[in-house]
Each structure stands twice: as structure tokens, then as C-alpha cells.
Design a protein around this motif. Structure first.
Motif, PDB file in Angstrom:
ATOM      1  N   ASN A 165       0.829  -1.206   0.000  1.00 46.05           N
ATOM      2  CA  ASN A 165       0.000   0.000   0.000  1.00 46.05           C
ATOM      3  C   ASN A 165       0.863   1.256   0.000  1.00 46.05           C
ATOM      4  N   ILE A 166       1.940   1.239   0.777  1.00 42.33           N
ATOM      5  CA  ILE A 166       2.783   2.433   0.881  1.00 42.33           C
ATOM      6  C   ILE A 166       3.680   2.573  -0.355  1.00 42.33           C
ATOM      7  N   LYS A 167       4.124   1.454  -0.894  1.00 43.44           N
ATOM      8  CA  LYS A 167       4.889   1.510  -2.157  1.00 43.44           C
ATOM      9  C   LYS A 167       4.018   2.110  -3.265  1.00 43.44           C
ATOM     10  N   LEU A 168       2.734   1.756  -3.265  1.00 42.12           N
ATOM     11  CA  LEU A 168       1.803   2.286  -4.271  1.00 42.12           C
ATOM     12  C   LEU A 168       1.694   3.809  -4.158  1.00 42.12           C
ATOM     13  N   SER A 208       4.606   5.266  -5.878  1.00 37.82           N
ATOM     14  CA  SER A 208       4.463   5.137  -7.345  1.00 37.82           C
ATOM     15  C   SER A 208       3.508   6.165  -7.916  1.00 37.82           C
ATOM     16  N   LEU A 209       2.354   6.361  -7.240  1.00 34.45           N
ATOM     17  CA  LEU A 209       1.338   7.293  -7.736  1.00 34.45           C
ATOM     18  C   LEU A 209       1.858   8.725  -7.758  1.00 34.45           C
ATOM     19  N   ALA A 210       2.823   9.023  -6.899  1.00 31.03           N
ATOM     20  CA  ALA A 210       3.415  10.364  -6.883  1.00 31.03           C
ATOM     21  C   ALA A 210       4.571  10.490  -7.876  1.00 31.03           C
ATOM     22  N   GLY A 211       4.810   9.412  -8.643  1.00 28.88           N
ATOM     23  CA  GLY A 211       5.884   9.448  -9.636  1.00 28.88           C
ATOM     24  C   GLY A 211       7.267   9.355  -9.008  1.00 28.88           C
ATOM     25  N   LYS A 212       7.325   8.847  -7.781  1.00 29.98           N
ATOM     26  CA  LYS A 212       8.618   8.732  -7.095  1.00 29.98           C
ATOM     27  C   LYS A 212       9.126   7.300  -7.190  1.00 29.98           C
ATOM     28  N   ARG A 213      10.447   7.137  -7.044  1.00 33.53           N
ATOM     29  CA  ARG A 213      10.985   5.776  -7.036  1.00 33.53           C
ATOM     30  C   ARG A 213      10.644   5.122  -5.698  1.00 33.53           C
ATOM     31  N   LEU A 271      12.539   1.720  -0.180  1.00 34.60           N
ATOM     32  CA  LEU A 271      12.210   0.807   0.926  1.00 34.60           C
ATOM     33  C   LEU A 271      12.783   1.291   2.251  1.00 34.60           C
ATOM     34  N   ASN A 272      13.963   1.932   2.199  1.00 39.56           N
ATOM     35  CA  ASN A 272      14.548   2.450   3.446  1.00 39.56           C
ATOM     36  C   ASN A 272      13.622   3.480   4.082  1.00 39.56           C
ATOM     37  N   ALA A 273      13.074   4.384   3.248  1.00 41.67           N
ATOM     38  CA  ALA A 273      12.172   5.419   3.765  1.00 41.67           C
ATOM     39  C   ALA A 273      10.903   4.790   4.336  1.00 41.67           C
ATOM     40  N   ILE A 274      10.396   3.757   3.632  1.00 42.55           N
ATOM     41  CA  ILE A 274       9.174   3.088   4.100  1.00 42.55           C
ATOM     42  C   ILE A 274       9.413   2.424   5.453  1.00 42.55           C
ATOM     43  N   HIS A 275      10.520   1.675   5.568  1.00 45.41           N
ATOM     44  CA  HIS A 275      10.790   0.970   6.830  1.00 45.41           C
ATOM     45  C   HIS A 275      11.081   1.965   7.956  1.00 45.41           C
ATOM     46  N   PHE A 276      11.682   3.101   7.614  1.00 46.32           N
ATOM     47  CA  PHE A 276      11.958   4.122   8.625  1.00 46.32           C
ATOM     48  C   PHE A 276      10.653   4.654   9.211  1.00 46.32           C
ATOM     49  N   ILE A 277       9.708   4.981   8.324  1.00 49.01           N
ATOM     50  CA  ILE A 277       8.442   5.546   8.807  1.00 49.01           C
ATOM     51  C   ILE A 277       7.624   4.493   9.545  1.00 49.01           C
ATOM     52  N   LEU A 278       7.652   3.245   9.060  1.00 52.62           N
ATOM     53  CA  LEU A 278       6.917   2.173   9.745  1.00 52.62           C
ATOM     54  C   LEU A 278       7.499   1.914  11.131  1.00 52.62           C
ATOM     55  N   THR A 279       8.821   1.991  11.245  1.00 51.08           N
ATOM     56  CA  THR A 279       9.473   1.811  12.551  1.00 51.08           C
ATOM     57  C   THR A 279       9.063   2.931  13.500  1.00 51.08           C
ATOM     58  N   GLN A 280       9.049   4.161  12.987  1.00 55.16           N
ATOM     59  CA  GLN A 280       8.621   5.310  13.804  1.00 55.16           C
ATOM     60  C   GLN A 280       7.218   5.110  14.358  1.00 55.16           C
ATOM     61  N   ALA A 329       1.235   6.628   7.978  1.00 55.28           N
ATOM     62  CA  ALA A 329       2.473   6.262   7.263  1.00 55.28           C
ATOM     63  C   ALA A 329       2.324   6.511   5.768  1.00 55.28           C
ATOM     64  N   ARG A 330       1.197   6.069   5.204  1.00 52.77           N
ATOM     65  CA  ARG A 330       0.984   6.240   3.763  1.00 52.77           C
ATOM     66  C   ARG A 330       0.886   7.724   3.397  1.00 52.77           C
ATOM     67  N   SER A 331       0.265   8.507   4.277  1.00 53.29           N
ATOM     68  CA  SER A 331       0.047   9.922   3.946  1.00 53.29           C
ATOM     69  C   SER A 331       1.326  10.746   3.989  1.00 53.29           C
ATOM     70  N   VAL A 332       2.323  10.320   4.782  1.00 54.88           N
ATOM     71  CA  VAL A 332       3.547  11.140   4.906  1.00 54.88           C
ATOM     72  C   VAL A 332       4.738  10.588   4.129  1.00 54.88           C
ATOM     73  N   ILE A 333       4.571   9.439   3.482  1.00 61.65           N
ATOM     74  CA  ILE A 333       5.730   8.797   2.850  1.00 61.65           C
ATOM     75  C   ILE A 333       6.363   9.679   1.772  1.00 61.65           C
ATOM     76  N   ASN A 334       5.560  10.505   1.100  1.00 62.19           N
ATOM     77  CA  ASN A 334       6.110  11.376   0.043  1.00 62.19           C
ATOM     78  C   ASN A 334       6.483  12.771   0.562  1.00 62.19           C
ATOM     79  N   LYS A 335       6.517  12.905   1.894  1.00 60.09           N
ATOM     80  CA  LYS A 335       6.860  14.189   2.530  1.00 60.09           C
ATOM     81  C   LYS A 335       6.053  15.344   1.918  1.00 60.09           C
TER      82      LYS A 335
END
Length: 213
Positions: free
Chosen positions: A103-106, A109-114, A117-126, A151-157
Motif C-alpha cells: 500500500n505504501i509503495k503504491l 508510485s502514484l506520486a511518480g517517485k521511485r 524501501l529504506n524510507a518506508i521501513h523508517f516511517i513504519l518503525t517510527q 504512514a501512507r500519507s507522509v511517505i512522500n513528505k
């Protein structure tokens, strides 16, 4: 002078066969976490939808991060929203057939970003969710779903992070815990937090507030 994150002038919206709703002009600087306070029926969710580009106003101007939303086609608006605006709704709206990680990788992708995984795991850990990254939404508790939506809402900062009634169904302890979490996560992501609520318990936590009547 810095560019405001949110700037609106003379906004109004009209539902079919009803009186137009008029909104106060809003001006929010970067990092100026803000509360939109109003009772049910005061137009909070309507205004939130306009600010997030989900609805077009009847009259007036909305600028987010100095972009006039009225100048964007629907497809450009979708793209802009994915890049610059994060939403936290009362329901998590995660795709049921995807894991939390997917869900968070999606969202990236929808924001056109690569995919980062490091950013995703960082936010999930937080958010104390990293051990749940392979779980599906129906395997998460209500509290975990709420944190997953954050987590999903802030992943793209996003420049603007919009939360709709995030404390509506919570007791006092959990209200302040979620609020603290939202403010902390917004600061970490460099996002400006805008909360719509009728919950007067949290108004003392915000120096900037708009009252909808």
C-alpha cells in the motif's frame, strides 16, 4: 517573504438545491500547524475537499504551495495531489488485497517517485508498524490501521498534511497520543499539518485556528 503553503480567497461552494457555503480566507505558512474547528454541518469536510483538490469551489481561489489549483486539469491535479498533499481520513482506505508495505509503495508510485524501501521501513518503525509490513489490512487492529494511514500519507513528505477528524472516536489519553504523533510525524516529514475537527479538546495545542460557523 516566504510562500504560504495554503492561501485561499473568497471561497464558496454550493450543493444542489442548497444555500452556498462561504468560507473564511485562509493563510497558512510552512510549519504553521493549523486547526479548522467547527460543529458538524459547518462545512469542514467540504472545505477540506476543496483544499485537497477533491472538489472544485463555486467561487474563489485556492493556492497550495503557490500552485493555483484552478489552473490544473483533472489529471494534473491528481498528480499534484499525490506529490504535495497527504490525507488522513477517519477510515484508513487501504487497498484490502495489498499488504501494508505494498500500500505504501503504491503511494510512492502514484506520486511518480521511485520506491524507497529504506524510507518506508523508517516511517513504519517510527509508527511501531515495521513488524506488520507484510500484514493485510484485515489483519491490523483499528489503532494499527490509523497509524498505517498516517504512514501512507507522509511517505512522500507532502507540503500539506490534511487530517479529517483524527480524534473523533478517541478517549482523552488516545486523543493526545494521536495528536502528538501527528505533530511529530509532520515535523519529521517537513509537512504542515491541517486538522479539521469538532473536538474542542485539542484546540489548546494549536496557535493558529480557523472557526467555521
Amino acid at each position: 517573504m516566504s510562500t504560504p503553503i495554503v492561501s485561499t480567497t473568497q471561497l464558496s461552494f454550493q450543493y444542489p438545491n442548497s444555500t452556498p457555503i462561504e468560507f473564511p480566507d485562509i493563510h497558512i505558512e510552512k510549519g504553521q500547524h493549523t486547526l479548522l474547528l467547527g460543529d458538524s454541518g459547518s462545512g469542514k469536510t467540504t472545505l477540506l475537499n476543496i483544499l485537497g483538490g477533491l472538489s472544485r469551489p463555486e467561487t474563489g481561489l485556492v493556492k497550495i504551495n503557490n500552485q493555483d489549483l484552478s489552473l490544473l486539469s483533472n489529471s494534473k491535479l491528481d498528480q499534484f495531489r499525490a506529490q504535495y498533499i497527504g490525507f488522513i481520513f477517519q477510515e484508513a482506505h487501504l487497498l484490502r488485497n495489498l499488504t501494508l508495505l505494498e500500500n505504501i509503495k503504491l503511494a510512492q508510485s502514484l506520486a511518480g517517485k521511485r520506491i524507497d524501501l529504506n524510507a518506508i521501513h523508517f516511517i513504519l518503525t517510527q509508527l511501531q508498524l515495521d513488524q506488520k509490513s507484510d500484514a493485510y489490512p484485515n489483519e491490523l487492529s483499528r489503532g494499527q490501521l490509523q497509524r498505517a494511514a498516517i504512514a501512507r500519507s507522509v511517505i512522500n513528505k507532502p507540503a500539506l498534511l490534511i487530517a479529517d477528524e483524527p480524534t473523533a472516536a478517541l478517549d482523552d489519553n488516545n486523543t493526545y497520543r494521536v495528536l502528538e504523533l501527528l505533530l511529530s510525524i509532520a515535523d519529521t516529514a517537513g509537512s504542515t499539518l491541517l486538522i479539521t475537527t469538532h473536538d474542542k479538546r485539542i484546540k489548546d495545542q494549536f496557535s493558529k485556528m480557523y472557526l467555521l460557523k
